[in-house]
Design an enzyme around this catalytic site. Structure first.
Site, mmCIF file in Angstrom:
data_model
loop_
_atom_site.group_PDB
_atom_site.id
_atom_site.type_symbol
_atom_site.label_atom_id
_atom_site.label_comp_id
_atom_site.label_asym_id
_atom_site.label_seq_id
_atom_site.Cartn_x
_atom_site.Cartn_y
_atom_site.Cartn_z
ATOM 1 N N GLU A 23 -6.720 23.026 5.532
ATOM 2 C CA GLU A 23 -7.665 22.951 6.468
ATOM 3 C C GLU A 23 -9.078 22.638 5.746
ATOM 4 O OE1 GLU A 23 -6.978 22.924 9.461
ATOM 5 O OE2 GLU A 23 -4.814 23.338 9.287
ATOM 6 N N GLU B 64 -5.698 13.466 8.847
ATOM 7 C CA GLU B 64 -4.729 14.079 8.273
ATOM 8 C C GLU B 64 -4.899 13.621 6.925
ATOM 9 O OE1 GLU B 64 -2.948 16.436 9.729
ATOM 10 O OE2 GLU B 64 -1.447 17.006 8.433
#
Lengths: 500, 500
Positions: free
Chosen positions: A269, A298
């Site tokens: 994250e 991503e």
């Protein structure tokens, strides 16, 4: 530069308001997932629905169409960022206006209902009860895809994909995924063969105090340059990165019996968060200032998690800190074991638990199935059988039930068809971008081993983050790496890491 | 009951949307005051401004005026709650439309600027630098008051008051405050005389762990019936009760050297929170479902804090728990000392630190000064002198500087003229309502001493909370207590508590 009375500047004002509304919604969404008391959920749903509806109304006003049209005659006075901003405005507008509002509303209700039923169905391992509402979601998502397909002049699947990764098409994905599909099964076999004779991986013994786990996560986030004046770390059931670039809310979860997943989850994250915090400050309220797409997003999380944090060099820095934080002692805490712990490869049922070797096979299966669902080649009733066959073919495992099979992900119940491929596009991009960075940054290895990540993060800022949506994903990757996105670096990375 | 096509039901939909937007803003405001990282403040200001502007636009649409007009012909079909809702809708609408949007915006910018400058000026004890922006705020607030005065047919001060306590007028306040002013100075003298010969009050010795302080607060909140499925307790610099009725966010702050203020602060906010949680569930999204006004709101917090929690009966229940939580030992922890600690009376400079005897004198001074500021009888430049003279006359203390004087409150810099009187109206109402409850609830004293507050809270729910805004403050108080609001019960309460 355009004056304040131009169509373009009028549009900027409207999109700034949209940005404020979506930012408000992002914080409220984070709040629901982290700290909201359960009894607040109905009122929160009303708040989020009101914000979403208002945004839709603002974008659908006839003036917006007129202004976009007028702005075409102003392009000579716009700089590159403003031109790119106009393109992004137009893209958002066409997604918002391509679909009849009644269909949008029907889809929104159907997905809310299906998500709720999915939670129950998953717990009860009962796919049958989900069939009617999932069929409705697939049907309505299909109608949206058709409407956008007609409006944009692209295939229905590409029209959906465009929402998550603008400009991406199945024609671009297919050769990349074919390449991986030709490579991964044999490669996986080789890795598993090789690991057969390796000594067992030792699991450090807990319990691991939550406070210490958090402290460790914060320590690594700080080392990576996460700006705590513009963000927080909290807990949620499903870790995510939310909030807004000026106030990034990232979450993790802690298991007292195992610190390893939470730590890598936090680092994953943090990769997303660094992208958000690195977006161009002067374009914060405009579409061109937003992250480029889900694949590039991503790529940034996987670059930090998979390329960097699971590397031997990073672990050389991290392992003594991990060991010290938990007062670890014994063979399980030695760097060789920690490294093997973090590089374990094992075919399994669950995508989110998968290692980087098997993960793309989970994604490719979903990509194939969702295209078939959308085209009508696969009906919802046949999904479990198709899923299980796909898992046997790709990974050699046979899901014992649908909870460990086609009920595991929320994406389809929530209407997100076209999202899955971005995970694996991101993994490939991460490898390619990381290799380019490593080739350009002097002493990167030494920096990493010393816990110095500024050179890496600044390279990412310069080549990826600060570009926002000013260029396409393709050109960003091409400019950063010298070549178009391909599977080469990802395969080379896997070979280097797992077979040498 | 009106069908879905009536003007009334159309209005209900619009006000439900307004409620969702103001609810979103309330949660975001709470977030800013509690957990938001500092770097998020600019973006948050944009979010809140966008929400406020959109709400203003929704209320100012010409259709709303038309619908309110049309709804007049539907009243025969509306029940009492719907009629009351229509009245509340009209009241909100007239406040929103009485003032020119440019003036609203100018006022909003002036107050934002003045609030910021006030924070600096207060820290630096420098009133002079605040004069220009405070003059501007007073001027623009005055123009708003004049516009509303013309539109509503009431005096400018009453027009401002109406926003905080609808229906309340200076003509209602004056006799009540005169009554207190005739009573309090002598009474205060008597209390101070009597206390001269009392033994010294002992301060329990800390440090008091924050976690234990929080645990104690949660324990008492639970005992009082706070519903944690619909609310939370957190920390902020200035304690407040925020959020929405379905998700009440109350805050406190902890000093490790002194648990007493935080505990009573938490109980005070719990009084506000119980009111919010007790508002009628079926009217949550409508104006008629909201709390009646600031005076009644303050009556509920002061009823819980001053009437209940500082009483000997409550402390009989609370003291053993407080002592046990902090492992207290010695004379300072005995109930007699704890009681005297919580009933200390002492003239001071700061309103928020004042006891219940001197507090009204702080408020009455502000009431007189703000009326004079609004009428022009007092100019901003002369405020410090007028303030200090007022403090000498009312409380016999001479503020040594403006930080301990006219710079202490944010109300005027933020444009809130007409708010202060509600604190003391609330204190009077609290005493009157509590006496009525005590007269009607059998065994109230025994219940309180046993930590059983259900009978009290249910009485409040029935007589106050569940009425929302379905009646005026006057009729709610008349119905609950059998008489109009007056100073009798408050004076009797003070006599009973401090001179018997």
């Amino acid at each position: 530069m355009p004056g304040s009375s131009t169509a373009y500047s009028n549009l900027e004002k409207r999109f700034a308001r949209l940005s404020a509304l979506s930012g408000a919604a992002a914080i409220l969404h984070w709040d629901s997932a982290t700290i909201m008391p359960s009894g607040g959920s109905d009122a929160r749903a009303e708040q989020l629905a009101a914000l979403s509806l208002l945004s839709h109304e603002i974008l659908n006003k006839p003036e917006v169409a007129d202004l976009l049209e007028q702005a075409k005659s102003e392009t000579a006075n716009l700089n590159d960022w403003q031109l790119a901003n106009l393109t992004e405005m137009r893209n958002r507008w066409r997604h918002a206006t391509a679909v009849d509002p009644d269909l949008v509303e029907a889809h929104s209700h159907a997905t809310s209902r299906c998500e709720m039923e999915w939670r129950e169905a998953r717990i009860n391992n009962d796919f049958d009860t989900l069939i009617p509402s999932l069929k409705e979601v697939v049907h309505l998502t299909g109608r949206i895809a058709e409407a956008k397909s007609a409006a944009f002049g692209m295939s229905p699947y590409d029209a959906l994909l465009d929402e998550y990764e603008p400009g991406c098409t199945a024609a671009m994905i297919d050769p990349l995924f074919n390449d991986l599909q030709a490579f991964l099964p044999n490669f996986l076999g080789d890795v598993l063969d090789r690991n057969k004779n390796a000594p067992p991986i030792l699991q450090p013994e807990g319990p691991f105090d939550e406070t210490l786990q958090k402290q460790l996560g914060l320590e690594f986030m700080t080392a990576l340059g996460f700006d705590f004046d513009h963000g927080r770390l909290d807990i949620s059931h499903h870790p995510f990165t939310g909030g807004i670039p000026d106030d990034v809310r990232l979450t993790t979860r802690y298991e007292t019996g195992d610190f390893t997943q939470s730590l890598m989850g936090t680092l994953h994250e943090t990769g997303h968060a660094l992208y958000e915090q690195g977006l161009p400050k002067e374009w914060r309220s405009q579409p061109v200032g937003a992250a480029r797409g889900m694949a590039l997003h991503e790529s940034q999380s996987l670059l930090i998690e998979m390329q960097l944090s699971r590397s031997a060099d990073f672990l050389a820095f991290a392992q003594p800190r991990i060991k010290a934080m938990f007062n670890g002692d014994g063979a399980a805490w030695e760097i060789e074991n920690i490294e093997r712990l973090y590089l374990k490869v094992e075919p399994g049922f669950i995508r989110v638990d998968a290692d980087e070797v098997t993960y793309p096979l989970h994604v490719i299966l979903r990509y194939q199935l969702e295209k078939a669902l959308l085209s009508g080649d696969l009906v919802v009733e046949d999904l479990p059988a198709a899923w299980n066959k796909g898992m046997r073919d790709a990974l050699g495992v046979n899901p014992p039930n649908d909870r460990l099979g086609c009920l595991q992900d929320i994406h389809w119940p929530s209407g997100a068809i076209g999202y899955f491929p971005t995970y694996t596009l991101g993994a490939m991009a991460a490898a390619q971008i990381y290799r380019a960075a490593a080739a350009e940054i002097p002493d990167l290895v030494e920096n990493i081993r010393a816990g110095q990540f500024t050179s890496l993060v600044e390279w990412l800022r310069r080549n990826i983050h600060s570009l926002g949506s000013s260029q396409s994903t393709e050109s960003i990757i091409q400019a950063a790496t010298g070549r178009p996105l391909n599977a080469h670096a990802f395969k080379a990375h896997l070979r280097d890491r797992y077979l040498t």
